[in-house]
Design an enzyme around this catalytic site. Structure first.
Site: not given
Length: 541
Positions: A469, A460
């Protein structure tokens, strides 16, 4: 001892189940009550969690809006932005959607997003009705097509890009200080881009069908139909070239691998909208000319071949053509290769459909697109067993996305304590330094991150844009899949009973199991030795 040892695997399995057992507590993150339009649990809300997911995906698209925001804007941390787009060419390109975590706008992936979402909304509109999201899906599609209408400023002109990477990607921050200049780029009758024009035609046609039959907005449907036909004619002008041939600035961003699939795809959508069989004949001619039979390419913003197989079946069924079995064979050849993949495509250990060369970045997208078309085609399957295979494959990918994976991570932001908290998105981050603050200041509800590696590993980390993204096309299949689930799901999503906390290398569990196993073996061995010793003693006496 031999008989006792046979019980050892059963004993160890029982211990593992006890250690890993989950209770039935609901661990899903409650929907915020301060955001209008988000479903809340209630006795009349069918498949509440899936309804919530559907609404969250639409909320994500609102977070991607560019331009002058409407009075009912629900994203409080978004502002009016990029209000001079197109001024360099004296056209109005204000509005539309930012593509991903930056502030660039691209026609090609946006058009794919709109065509696929319109398709799913048309087929599974009941899901939006049940979830109370009909207004939101109408507004989501229209926000995109309104901009495409602007981008199609003349019959043979289509703007395909606003902004440049070398300027935009040197800026990290909110939409209140987007750097200038933001040049705009087009294809035209002297600088073609047949793929981009054809994909925009498909988007206009699919959206027109949706507005005509589902929204009953004839005027807007006719406007979209007018642009779809003009763009289709533009797309069919020779010489055929990819749009980055004419717009070099797109080459390193969303370069197309060819125009062949888009010419087929747009022809099918123009038939589906107009019911003029000439468009279907055009699709067949292009399909044969470009030798698109038997391909197994992944479906994404760049390649619609696999999706075209399914659309061929739908259109040929409407036309009652004699060659319907030919198109069903093409579709099933493709889907059979998906559910039983070859060496290039395979299932990760956790069960994610993964294709080398395509899934290395944004691994979830090929899997979700494959799940989407599997469910679209399932009613046309030539046998019940194939239908079951396609539905089971889609369910497996949906479950993986929603937490049934080795990382125990639902890859949808804002739905669970284990969801990604730091997607690569400068607006949601809220800072002007990608490293500070450490965690995003705003929750980008409903966004689908790129996804894990082929080893099912996910970090993460907003700096790892390949995994973290978000983008318009990432959410496109997810949104349609959730509409399907609102209608058809028999159980809650996996994450509902998934306890908080991502798994780490569970050395402690392994050690415990090993010690237990050794203890069992040791105790069994001692009992066996004692019995054997006592028997020898009696024999000697």
């Amino acid at each position: 001892m031999y008989k006792f040892s046979l019980l050892l695997p059963i004993f160890i399995t029982l211990v593992i189940k006890i250690v890993l057992a989950q209770d039935s507590k609901n661990y899903a993150t409650p929907a915020p009550t301060d955001i209008p339009g988000i479903p809340q649990p209630g006795p009349d809300q069918k498949n509440y969690e899936y309804s919530k997911l559907l609404s969250y995906s639409l909320l994500f698209y609102e977070a991607q809006r560019s331009g002058k925001l409407p009075p009912d804007n629900r994203i409080t941390w978004r502002s009016d932005s990029a209000l001079q787009d197109g001024s360099d060419n004296k056209v109005d390109l204000v509005g539309g959607y930012y593509d991903a975590g930056d502030h660039l706008k691209f026609t090609f992936p946006l058009s794919w997003t709109l065509s696929s979402i319109s398709w799913g909304a048309y087929e599974w509109y009941e899901g939006y009705q049940t979830a109370g999201q009909t207004t939101q899906i109408r507004d989501m599609i229209k926000w995109g097509t309104d901009w495409l209408i602007k981008a199609h400023s003349d019959p043979d002109v289509l703007y395909v890009m606003v902004g440049t990477a070398n300027i935009d990607h040197n800026y990290w921050g909110p939409d209140t200080n987007i750097p200038l200049p933001r040049p705009s780029f087009n294809i035209n009758n002297s600088s073609h881009g047949n793929d981009a024009a054809a994909e925009a035609a498909a988007a206009m046609a699919a959206a027109s069908l949706f507005f005509k039959d589902k929204v009953q907005d004839e005027d807007y449907a006719n406007t979209l139909s007018f642009h779809a036909k003009q763009l289709y004619d533009f797309a069919n002008q020779q010489p055929y070239v990819t749009y980055q041939t004419s717009v070099k600035e797109a080459d390193d961003m969303y370069s197309s691998n060819g125009y062949q699939d888009e010419l087929v795809w747009s022809s099918l959508w123009l038939y589906k909208l107009t019911k003029d069989p000439q468009y279907f004949d055009n699709a067949v001619n292009y399909f044969q000319q470009f030798k698109l039979s038997g391909q197994v390419n992944v479906i994404n913003w760049d390649d619609k071949t696999g999706a075209s197989y399914i659309l061929f079946v739908q259109c040929a069924t409407e036309l009652k053509r004699n060659d319907i079995d030919t198109w069903k064979a093409e579709a099933e050849r493709y889907l059979d290769a998906v559910v039983s993949p070859d060496d290039r495509c395979h299932f990760t250990k956790g069960g994610l459909y993964f294709c080398e060369g395509d899934s290395g970045a944004a691994s979830l997208n090929p899997a979700l697109n494959a799940a989407f078309v599997s469910l679209l085609y399932s009613p046309f399957s030539s046998s019940d067993s194939k239908k079951d295979d396609y539905i089971k494959f889609a369910a497996k990918q949906i479950n993986y996305l929603l937490g049934d994976n080795p990382m125990k991570t639902p890859y949808v932001v804002g739905i669970h304590p284990n969801s990604p908290k730091d997607p690569h998105h400068s607006g949601a981050h809220g800072g002007t330094d990608i490293n500070n603050p450490r965690e995003n200041m705003h929750v980008l509800y409903g966004s689908i991150v790129g996804g894990p590696s082929k080893h099912d590993e996910y970090k993460d980390d907003r700096k790892d844009y390949k995994q973290s993204e978000v983008a318009l096309d990432y959410n496109a299949p997810f949104q349609s899949l959730m509409a399907y689930q609102v209608i058809n799901a028999k159980e809650d999503p996996y994450y509902v009973t998934l306890p908080p906390g991502r798994p780490k290398t569970n050395v402690a569990l392994v050690v415990i199991l090993v010690l237990l196993s050794l203890s069992v073996v040791g105790i069994g061995g001692f009992i066996y030795w004692k019995k054997y010793r006592n028997r020898n003693v009696r024999n000697k006496v």
